[in-house]
Design an enzyme around this catalytic site. Sequence first.
Site, PDB file in Angstrom:
ATOM      1  N   ASP A   9       0.855  -1.178   0.000  1.00  0.00           N
ATOM      2  CA  ASP A   9       0.000   0.000   0.000  1.00  0.00           C
ATOM      3  C   ASP A   9       0.893   1.231   0.000  1.00  0.00           C
ATOM      4  OD1 ASP A   9      -2.521   1.423   0.194  1.00  0.00           O
ATOM      5  OD2 ASP A   9      -2.020   1.846   2.269  1.00  0.00           O
ATOM      6  N   SER A  10       0.263   2.396  -0.185  1.00  0.00           N
ATOM      7  CA  SER A  10       1.020   3.649  -0.194  1.00  0.00           C
ATOM      8  C   SER A  10       1.521   4.028   1.192  1.00  0.00           C
ATOM      9  CB  SER A  10       0.150   4.780  -0.742  1.00  0.00           C
ATOM     10  OG  SER A  10      -1.002   4.936   0.069  1.00  0.00           O
ATOM     11  N   CYS A 183     -10.756   3.348  -0.095  1.00  0.00           N
ATOM     12  CA  CYS A 183      -9.336   3.559   0.183  1.00  0.00           C
ATOM     13  C   CYS A 183      -9.055   2.760   1.446  1.00  0.00           C
ATOM     14  CB  CYS A 183      -9.039   5.047   0.404  1.00  0.00           C
ATOM     15  SG  CYS A 183      -7.354   5.380   0.981  1.00  0.00           S
TER      16      CYS A 183
END
Length: 267
Positions: A9-10, A183
């Site tokens: 993930d970011s 998200c």
Amino acid sequence: MDSAIGVFDSGVGGLTVVREIMRQLPSENVIYFGDTARVPYGSKSKDTVLKFSKQIVRFLMTKNVKAIVFACNTASALALEEMRQEIKVPVVGVVRPGARMAVEMTKTKSVGVIGTDATIKSGIYNEYIRQLDPNVTVVGKACPLFVPLVEENLLEDRITDDMVDRYLSELKPYNVDSLVLGCTHYPLLMNPIKRYMGDAVTLVNPAYETAKELKNILEKNQLLNQKLDTPAYEFYVSDGVDKFKAFADEVLPININSVNVVDIESY
């Protein structure tokens, strides 16, 4: 097969997916990479997100992972399909499972989707939901400040309540009864979002649905770990070890012993 599942993930948001994998696949080894030096992805171009995703997948493949989870809606929306041909192991994104559950849950045929700028602009949730049921109306809303609020651990704070009000007020007129938390950071804001939207709206957590789909794929490909040893979990980041570790200890059902920094630009 005891090779690990690779998850990325970011930043810290993908830990919500890891948490669900731990619950639903308790025998599986997991390697997680959080791109904490370059978060957020949601405001970046498709080319940049594609470049970052390729670097991370190359890193995970050096760990001999047996499957890769794009635990990032932005990367799932902008990079997954383009990269699928390059990846030699099963790949799971977070968008399709979330879209499927949203369609199953809606009774008013009005579904809300909240996510980063890039995810909402891509229209990918709209596309998948309309494929499943053309009669569903999809209302998308970008909530770019939710990610930094989560990254700063402001999960129960007045400023968070204010931003929830500001963003989600636009959904109220559409009578949505199913809201996709598009998200992986957003499930950590479940409480303020639920308070604002009310009990009549079902919040869809793609992290839960993604772990369920991952389990099905591993079973189908005979990749489930049959060993009953205690699973191993490895955590890597591109920056900010202490902050990541403190956050992970709050999100995950275990306390993690170590987090390693990776020079992801070298991949």
